[in-house]
Motif scaffolding. Sequence first.
Motif, PDB file in Angstrom:
ATOM      1  N   ILE A 110       0.876  -1.178   0.000  1.00 42.94           N
ATOM      2  CA  ILE A 110       0.000   0.000   0.000  1.00 42.94           C
ATOM      3  C   ILE A 110       0.903   1.214   0.000  1.00 42.94           C
ATOM      4  O   ILE A 110       1.512   1.570   1.012  1.00 42.94           O
ATOM      5  CB  ILE A 110      -0.934   0.020   1.227  1.00 42.94           C
ATOM      6  CG1 ILE A 110      -1.674  -1.318   1.371  1.00 42.94           C
ATOM      7  CG2 ILE A 110      -1.917   1.178   1.123  1.00 42.94           C
ATOM      8  CD1 ILE A 110      -2.520  -1.696   0.182  1.00 42.94           C
ATOM      9  N   ASN A 111       1.021   1.849  -1.150  1.00 45.54           N
ATOM     10  CA  ASN A 111       1.969   2.951  -1.306  1.00 45.54           C
ATOM     11  C   ASN A 111       1.378   4.023  -2.226  1.00 45.54           C
ATOM     12  O   ASN A 111       0.224   3.916  -2.657  1.00 45.54           O
ATOM     13  CB  ASN A 111       3.303   2.426  -1.846  1.00 45.54           C
ATOM     14  CG  ASN A 111       3.130   1.598  -3.117  1.00 45.54           C
ATOM     15  OD1 ASN A 111       2.540   2.059  -4.095  1.00 45.54           O
ATOM     16  ND2 ASN A 111       3.634   0.363  -3.094  1.00 45.54           N
ATOM     17  N   ALA A 112       2.170   5.032  -2.521  1.00 39.68           N
ATOM     18  CA  ALA A 112       1.674   6.162  -3.310  1.00 39.68           C
ATOM     19  C   ALA A 112       1.242   5.749  -4.718  1.00 39.68           C
ATOM     20  O   ALA A 112       0.381   6.386  -5.322  1.00 39.68           O
ATOM     21  CB  ALA A 112       2.743   7.246  -3.388  1.00 39.68           C
ATOM     22  N   THR A 113       1.824   4.693  -5.240  1.00 37.10           N
ATOM     23  CA  THR A 113       1.469   4.230  -6.582  1.00 37.10           C
ATOM     24  C   THR A 113       0.192   3.404  -6.586  1.00 37.10           C
ATOM     25  O   THR A 113      -0.664   3.565  -7.467  1.00 37.10           O
ATOM     26  CB  THR A 113       2.622   3.394  -7.176  1.00 37.10           C
ATOM     27  OG1 THR A 113       3.809   4.193  -7.244  1.00 37.10           O
ATOM     28  CG2 THR A 113       2.262   2.886  -8.563  1.00 37.10           C
ATOM     29  N   THR A 114       0.061   2.526  -5.594  1.00 40.44           N
ATOM     30  CA  THR A 114      -1.080   1.603  -5.594  1.00 40.44           C
ATOM     31  C   THR A 114      -2.348   2.185  -4.977  1.00 40.44           C
ATOM     32  O   THR A 114      -3.458   1.834  -5.387  1.00 40.44           O
ATOM     33  CB  THR A 114      -0.718   0.309  -4.845  1.00 40.44           C
ATOM     34  OG1 THR A 114      -0.393   0.618  -3.478  1.00 40.44           O
ATOM     35  CG2 THR A 114       0.472  -0.377  -5.492  1.00 40.44           C
ATOM     36  N   LEU A 115      -2.195   3.057  -3.992  1.00 37.45           N
ATOM     37  CA  LEU A 115      -3.363   3.567  -3.271  1.00 37.45           C
ATOM     38  C   LEU A 115      -4.427   4.176  -4.179  1.00 37.45           C
ATOM     39  O   LEU A 115      -5.615   3.874  -4.033  1.00 37.45           O
ATOM     40  CB  LEU A 115      -2.930   4.576  -2.197  1.00 37.45           C
ATOM     41  CG  LEU A 115      -4.056   5.183  -1.361  1.00 37.45           C
ATOM     42  CD1 LEU A 115      -4.820   4.097  -0.603  1.00 37.45           C
ATOM     43  CD2 LEU A 115      -3.498   6.211  -0.376  1.00 37.45           C
ATOM     44  N   PRO A 116      -4.059   5.035  -5.138  1.00 42.36           N
ATOM     45  CA  PRO A 116      -5.100   5.625  -5.989  1.00 42.36           C
ATOM     46  C   PRO A 116      -5.846   4.603  -6.844  1.00 42.36           C
ATOM     47  O   PRO A 116      -6.955   4.885  -7.322  1.00 42.36           O
ATOM     48  CB  PRO A 116      -4.311   6.600  -6.868  1.00 42.36           C
ATOM     49  CG  PRO A 116      -3.035   6.859  -6.148  1.00 42.36           C
ATOM     50  CD  PRO A 116      -2.725   5.575  -5.443  1.00 42.36           C
ATOM     51  N   GLN A 117      -5.265   3.416  -7.033  1.00 41.99           N
ATOM     52  CA  GLN A 117      -5.884   2.402  -7.883  1.00 41.99           C
ATOM     53  C   GLN A 117      -6.928   1.571  -7.148  1.00 41.99           C
ATOM     54  O   GLN A 117      -7.815   0.987  -7.775  1.00 41.99           O
ATOM     55  CB  GLN A 117      -4.815   1.450  -8.422  1.00 41.99           C
ATOM     56  CG  GLN A 117      -3.694   2.094  -9.207  1.00 41.99           C
ATOM     57  CD  GLN A 117      -2.649   1.080  -9.626  1.00 41.99           C
ATOM     58  OE1 GLN A 117      -2.976   0.019 -10.159  1.00 41.99           O
ATOM     59  NE2 GLN A 117      -1.379   1.391  -9.372  1.00 41.99           N
ATOM     60  N   ILE A 118      -6.827   1.505  -5.818  1.00 39.38           N
ATOM     61  CA  ILE A 118      -7.624   0.554  -5.045  1.00 39.38           C
ATOM     62  C   ILE A 118      -9.096   0.961  -4.987  1.00 39.38           C
ATOM     63  O   ILE A 118      -9.433   2.056  -4.539  1.00 39.38           O
ATOM     64  CB  ILE A 118      -7.044   0.395  -3.629  1.00 39.38           C
ATOM     65  CG1 ILE A 118      -5.632  -0.194  -3.722  1.00 39.38           C
ATOM     66  CG2 ILE A 118      -7.940  -0.506  -2.773  1.00 39.38           C
ATOM     67  CD1 ILE A 118      -4.903  -0.253  -2.390  1.00 39.38           C
ATOM     68  N   LYS A 119      -9.960   0.052  -5.422  1.00 39.53           N
ATOM     69  CA  LYS A 119     -11.406   0.269  -5.374  1.00 39.53           C
ATOM     70  C   LYS A 119     -12.065  -0.503  -4.234  1.00 39.53           C
ATOM     71  O   LYS A 119     -13.203  -0.210  -3.855  1.00 39.53           O
ATOM     72  CB  LYS A 119     -12.052  -0.129  -6.698  1.00 39.53           C
ATOM     73  CG  LYS A 119     -11.604   0.701  -7.904  1.00 39.53           C
ATOM     74  CD  LYS A 119     -12.367   0.271  -9.144  1.00 39.53           C
ATOM     75  CE  LYS A 119     -12.007   1.139 -10.346  1.00 39.53           C
ATOM     76  NZ  LYS A 119     -10.616   0.942 -10.784  1.00 39.53           N
ATOM     77  N   ALA A 120     -11.378  -1.506  -3.701  1.00 34.30           N
ATOM     78  CA  ALA A 120     -11.923  -2.320  -2.608  1.00 34.30           C
ATOM     79  C   ALA A 120     -12.197  -1.450  -1.392  1.00 34.30           C
ATOM     80  O   ALA A 120     -11.477  -0.483  -1.128  1.00 34.30           O
ATOM     81  CB  ALA A 120     -10.949  -3.432  -2.245  1.00 34.30           C
ATOM     82  N   LYS A 121     -13.234  -1.792  -0.629  1.00 32.07           N
ATOM     83  CA  LYS A 121     -13.582  -1.048   0.576  1.00 32.07           C
ATOM     84  C   LYS A 121     -13.017  -1.700   1.844  1.00 32.07           C
ATOM     85  O   LYS A 121     -13.144  -1.150   2.932  1.00 32.07           O
ATOM     86  CB  LYS A 121     -15.100  -0.919   0.690  1.00 32.07           C
ATOM     87  CG  LYS A 121     -15.697   0.018  -0.356  1.00 32.07           C
ATOM     88  CD  LYS A 121     -15.070   1.404  -0.277  1.00 32.07           C
ATOM     89  CE  LYS A 121     -15.610   2.349  -1.323  1.00 32.07           C
ATOM     90  NZ  LYS A 121     -14.925   3.673  -1.280  1.00 32.07           N
ATOM     91  N   VAL A 122     -12.417  -2.871   1.675  1.00 31.52           N
ATOM     92  CA  VAL A 122     -11.777  -3.561   2.798  1.00 31.52           C
ATOM     93  C   VAL A 122     -10.431  -4.095   2.329  1.00 31.52           C
ATOM     94  O   VAL A 122     -10.333  -4.680   1.244  1.00 31.52           O
ATOM     95  CB  VAL A 122     -12.640  -4.731   3.315  1.00 31.52           C
ATOM     96  CG1 VAL A 122     -11.877  -5.545   4.370  1.00 31.52           C
ATOM     97  CG2 VAL A 122     -13.956  -4.232   3.888  1.00 31.52           C
ATOM     98  N   ILE A 123      -9.391  -3.876   3.140  1.00 27.33           N
ATOM     99  CA  ILE A 123      -8.090  -4.490   2.891  1.00 27.33           C
ATOM    100  C   ILE A 123      -7.798  -5.398   4.070  1.00 27.33           C
ATOM    101  O   ILE A 123      -7.701  -4.949   5.212  1.00 27.33           O
ATOM    102  CB  ILE A 123      -6.971  -3.445   2.733  1.00 27.33           C
ATOM    103  CG1 ILE A 123      -7.222  -2.583   1.491  1.00 27.33           C
ATOM    104  CG2 ILE A 123      -5.600  -4.132   2.640  1.00 27.33           C
ATOM    105  CD1 ILE A 123      -6.188  -1.501   1.268  1.00 27.33           C
ATOM    106  N   ALA A 124      -7.682  -6.701   3.793  1.00 26.58           N
ATOM    107  CA  ALA A 124      -7.471  -7.683   4.849  1.00 26.58           C
ATOM    108  C   ALA A 124      -6.698  -8.851   4.268  1.00 26.58           C
ATOM    109  O   ALA A 124      -7.255  -9.643   3.502  1.00 26.58           O
ATOM    110  CB  ALA A 124      -8.809  -8.164   5.422  1.00 26.58           C
ATOM    111  N   GLY A 125      -5.412  -8.939   4.597  1.00 24.43           N
ATOM    112  CA  GLY A 125      -4.590  -9.995   4.017  1.00 24.43           C
ATOM    113  C   GLY A 125      -3.481 -10.447   4.935  1.00 24.43           C
ATOM    114  O   GLY A 125      -3.289  -9.913   6.035  1.00 24.43           O
ATOM    115  N   ALA A 126      -2.706 -11.414   4.462  1.00 26.56           N
ATOM    116  CA  ALA A 126      -1.708 -12.084   5.292  1.00 26.56           C
ATOM    117  C   ALA A 126      -0.330 -11.442   5.263  1.00 26.56           C
ATOM    118  O   ALA A 126       0.507 -11.740   6.123  1.00 26.56           O
ATOM    119  CB  ALA A 126      -1.576 -13.542   4.852  1.00 26.56           C
TER     120      ALA A 126
END
Length: 349
Positions: free
Chosen positions: A247-263
């Motif tokens: 989760i960084n400056a490049t990827t954040l604007p792309q994310i459409k998901a409303k939940v981030i939950a991973g390993a």
Amino acid sequence: MSLFEHHEFDQHKEVVFCNDEKSGLKAIIAVHNTNLGPSLGGCRMFPYASSEEALTDVLRLSKGMTYKAAMANLKQGGGKAVIIGDPRSDKSKEMFEVLGEFVQKLGGDYITAEDSGISVSDLQITAQKTEYVSGIKAKFTYDGSPADGNPAPGTAYGVFVGLKASVQYGLNRDLQGVKVAIQGLGHVGYRLARHLHEAGAELFVTDIYPEQLEKAQQEFGATIVEPQDIFGLDVDVFAPCALGAIINATTLPQIKAKVIAGAANNQLANESFGQALRKQGILYAPDYVINAGGIIDIYHQTQDGTPAELKAHLDAIGDTLVEVYRRADEADEATNIIANTIAEERFGK
């Protein structure tokens, strides 16, 4: 390469650089904190581009283990080891013997275990040279399946429990029909995919190894996605299950998901991205809270516990996340900051 001035150095107790020309071992062991007990954390093997990249990873990972243990209410501290090399081509028996010798020299400050790129059989070789190895002898599992010492099933189940609780809290629904994008189908990611598939979720997956993708497509009906496209999918949940700082400056604007939950460990490139996620209306499950299942499993193997007690402890991951979410909403604060505060209260920073 500086250490004390390194941006990820956080008053680490010990950082040991391990080099053995004969076996080819190039590793770094980092002990972050031992206030609550000996540090425990897996050993990871990865073809890092540089020793600087490996140092950054091990410093972040070891710190995360301290916070993870505290949030899981375990009497242990945080440590980690990384080996620079390709786990598919660079391993040798001698390498893991020498690793054991380095771990033994730390006198119990660091207890190693399995992580990405490392198998139980690798650790069994390491254990020939040190007593400070966990996760190679298991008496039971949370679900009654054969016990081989691998903590990945416990980690995957804990992430599944946490993801389910996050979807319930953030989206007010169960997992039936929920669209989940999984980045990484390793030991944990693939097992998470199975749990989600059985719960009725629709899966979108990516990985650097094509055979894993093909298996997920055949077994779970998963949709295969190119690595660069996984962030921008129109899904409900993004589940990072590979390397950190995703989760960084490049990827954040792309994310459409409303939940981030991973390993994955250390999912945020830096702590400020927690608040950025909150402003974007994304519910973030702090990584070291949701992925604590592995160390919970290992801890119970050293106690006179039962499968039921282990499963109850894993199920409590969901309750812990809900507590973090509620406190974050009450304080209008990022979930990672709230989790940090709770953990620091517990280990006495």
